[in-house]
Write a protein that holds these residues in place. Sequence first.
Motif, PDB file in Angstrom:
ATOM      1  N   LEU A  98       2.285  -6.531  14.286  1.00 49.83           N
ATOM      2  CA  LEU A  98       3.610  -5.505  14.177  1.00 49.83           C
ATOM      3  C   LEU A  98       4.277  -7.009  14.571  1.00 49.83           C
ATOM      4  N   ILE A  99       5.619  -6.625  13.049  1.00 51.97           N
ATOM      5  CA  ILE A  99       6.448  -6.698  13.586  1.00 51.97           C
ATOM      6  C   ILE A  99       7.761  -5.938  13.348  1.00 51.97           C
ATOM      7  N   VAL A 100       9.123  -5.756  13.875  1.00 54.78           N
ATOM      8  CA  VAL A 100       9.625  -4.318  13.837  1.00 54.78           C
ATOM      9  C   VAL A 100      11.303  -4.856  13.475  1.00 54.78           C
ATOM     10  N   VAL A 101      11.514  -4.642  12.816  1.00 52.79           N
ATOM     11  CA  VAL A 101      13.348  -4.810  12.226  1.00 52.79           C
ATOM     12  C   VAL A 101      13.765  -4.314  11.668  1.00 52.79           C
ATOM     13  N   LYS A 102      15.395  -4.813  11.328  1.00 47.33           N
ATOM     14  CA  LYS A 102      15.968  -3.111  11.602  1.00 47.33           C
ATOM     15  C   LYS A 102      16.309  -3.035  10.339  1.00 47.33           C
ATOM     16  N   GLY A 103      16.694  -1.661  10.971  1.00 48.75           N
ATOM     17  CA  GLY A 103      17.229  -0.863   8.903  1.00 48.75           C
ATOM     18  C   GLY A 103      15.991  -0.765   8.609  1.00 48.75           C
ATOM     19  N   ALA A 104      16.524   0.051   7.598  1.00 47.71           N
ATOM     20  CA  ALA A 104      15.081   0.386   6.153  1.00 47.71           C
ATOM     21  C   ALA A 104      14.377  -0.544   5.074  1.00 47.71           C
ATOM     22  N   VAL A 105      13.511  -0.506   5.238  1.00 49.75           N
ATOM     23  CA  VAL A 105      12.703  -1.507   3.609  1.00 49.75           C
ATOM     24  C   VAL A 105      12.103  -0.419   2.572  1.00 49.75           C
ATOM     25  N   PRO A 106      11.947  -1.283   1.587  1.00 53.55           N
ATOM     26  CA  PRO A 106      11.837  -0.233   0.251  1.00 53.55           C
ATOM     27  C   PRO A 106      10.266  -0.118   0.298  1.00 53.55           C
ATOM     28  N   GLY A 107      10.437   1.847  -0.390  1.00 52.55           N
ATOM     29  CA  GLY A 107       8.597   1.860  -0.291  1.00 52.55           C
ATOM     30  C   GLY A 107       8.462   3.044   1.114  1.00 52.55           C
ATOM     31  N   HIS A 108       7.299   3.512   0.173  1.00 49.98           N
ATOM     32  CA  HIS A 108       6.759   4.651   1.262  1.00 49.98           C
ATOM     33  C   HIS A 108       5.584   4.377   2.076  1.00 49.98           C
ATOM     34  N   LYS A 109       5.215   5.084   3.207  1.00 53.03           N
ATOM     35  CA  LYS A 109       4.602   4.654   4.537  1.00 53.03           C
ATOM     36  C   LYS A 109       3.314   3.941   3.807  1.00 53.03           C
ATOM     37  N   ASN A 110       2.827   2.795   4.245  1.00 55.87           N
ATOM     38  CA  ASN A 110       0.785   2.313   4.177  1.00 55.87           C
ATOM     39  C   ASN A 110       1.267   1.684   3.124  1.00 55.87           C
ATOM     40  N   SER A 111       2.947   1.299   1.523  1.00 55.89           N
ATOM     41  CA  SER A 111       2.999   0.971   0.785  1.00 55.89           C
ATOM     42  C   SER A 111       3.230  -0.860   1.438  1.00 55.89           C
ATOM     43  N   TYR A 112       2.144  -1.669   0.429  1.00 52.19           N
ATOM     44  CA  TYR A 112       2.158  -3.110   0.865  1.00 52.19           C
ATOM     45  C   TYR A 112       4.210  -3.468   0.398  1.00 52.19           C
ATOM     46  N   VAL A 113       4.532  -4.859   1.896  1.00 53.28           N
ATOM     47  CA  VAL A 113       6.176  -5.268   1.117  1.00 53.28           C
ATOM     48  C   VAL A 113       5.075  -6.963   1.647  1.00 53.28           C
ATOM     49  N   THR A 114       6.574  -7.418   1.209  1.00 50.12           N
ATOM     50  CA  THR A 114       6.512  -9.196   1.599  1.00 50.12           C
ATOM     51  C   THR A 114       7.919  -9.672   1.719  1.00 50.12           C
ATOM     52  N   ILE A 115       7.221 -10.351   3.414  1.00 47.93           N
ATOM     53  CA  ILE A 115       8.036 -10.918   4.648  1.00 47.93           C
ATOM     54  C   ILE A 115       8.599 -12.288   3.838  1.00 47.93           C
ATOM     55  N   GLN A 116       9.990 -12.334   4.124  1.00 48.82           N
ATOM     56  CA  GLN A 116      10.286 -14.615   3.913  1.00 48.82           C
ATOM     57  C   GLN A 116      11.528 -14.542   4.623  1.00 48.82           C
ATOM     58  N   LYS A 117      11.403 -15.448   5.484  1.00 50.06           N
ATOM     59  CA  LYS A 117      12.613 -16.103   5.625  1.00 50.06           C
ATOM     60  C   LYS A 117      13.744 -16.727   5.377  1.00 50.06           C
ATOM     61  N   ILE A 126       2.247 -10.674   4.090  1.00 50.47           N
ATOM     62  CA  ILE A 126       2.622  -9.794   3.334  1.00 50.47           C
ATOM     63  C   ILE A 126       1.975  -9.180   4.370  1.00 50.47           C
ATOM     64  N   GLY A 127       2.220  -7.403   4.182  1.00 48.22           N
ATOM     65  CA  GLY A 127       2.363  -6.792   5.282  1.00 48.22           C
ATOM     66  C   GLY A 127       2.631  -5.220   4.767  1.00 48.22           C
ATOM     67  N   LYS A 128       2.565  -4.409   5.805  1.00 46.82           N
ATOM     68  CA  LYS A 128       1.592  -2.498   5.477  1.00 46.82           C
ATOM     69  C   LYS A 128       3.106  -2.061   5.874  1.00 46.82           C
ATOM     70  N   LYS A 129       4.153  -1.077   5.391  1.00 46.02           N
ATOM     71  CA  LYS A 129       4.862  -0.886   6.013  1.00 46.02           C
ATOM     72  C   LYS A 129       4.356   0.342   6.966  1.00 46.02           C
ATOM     73  N   ILE A 130       4.384   0.457   8.216  1.00 47.30           N
ATOM     74  CA  ILE A 130       3.962   1.823   8.322  1.00 47.30           C
ATOM     75  C   ILE A 130       5.200   2.807   8.687  1.00 47.30           C
ATOM     76  N   GLY A 131       6.241   2.489   9.100  1.00 42.91           N
ATOM     77  CA  GLY A 131       7.531   3.423   9.160  1.00 42.91           C
ATOM     78  C   GLY A 131       7.742   3.561   9.741  1.00 42.91           C
ATOM     79  N   MET A 132       9.260   4.273  10.238  1.00 47.93           N
ATOM     80  CA  MET A 132      10.828   3.821  10.750  1.00 47.93           C
ATOM     81  C   MET A 132      10.426   5.064  12.026  1.00 47.93           C
ATOM     82  N   THR A 133      11.383   3.767  13.247  1.00 52.67           N
ATOM     83  CA  THR A 133      11.820   3.963  14.766  1.00 52.67           C
ATOM     84  C   THR A 133      12.813   4.473  14.734  1.00 52.67           C
TER      85      THR A 133
END
Length: 205
Positions: free
Chosen positions: A186-205, A5-12
């Motif tokens: 922190l984990i940096v992934v290529k591209g955009a993920v759903p949700g606004h800043k500070n929203s919760y996301v789940t990351i799965q292999k 489980i993670g939290k979206k910090i933002g894009m760069t």
Amino acid sequence: MSGLIGKKIGMTSIFDENGKNIPCTVIQAGPCVVTQVRTSEVDGYKALQLGFDDKADKRASNAAVGHFKKAGTSPKYKVAEFKKFEDDFNLGDSVTVEMFKEGEFVDVSGTSKGKGFQGVVKRHGFGGVGQATHGQHNRLRAPGSIGAASYPARVFKGMKMAGQMGNEKVKVQNLRVLKVVADKNLIVVKGAVPGHKNSYVTIQK
């Protein structure tokens, strides 16, 4: 372990070895605590329940406080279950971002931004009625005919019409992990993920 489980910090954006600018999303992934171990004998299926982001006891129900106390941790804002995991996890164990490796691909799920009630041009990409001529001053973004007559005398389900847009669960698949910063979780992934800043996301292999 299959996810976190993670939290979206933002894009760069970062530059690769060829000098190409790559848009990416920064996610604070974990540390997550194992708050429950589901077993086939008790629950009918095997899964690992993880909790993320501490919550004050006064903001949680007594039942939730007792549930998390069994794992020896404080209440959490976000809880999720993951079914693919190794059997060496126990109640109260910590799962960190180090489970991910740079270069591998992950799926990220989250709740998309709510756009409210939107028309067909924004919601479905309609082109509008067309040329603004013959006095059609207010028809540029109209949906046009929806085909109903005295038969069937109703609107078919699934028609692309105006309505609520966004605020739904979305999974983006096969995002490449560009960087893992273990000391800052922190984990940096290529591209955009759903949700606004500070929203919760789940990351799965």
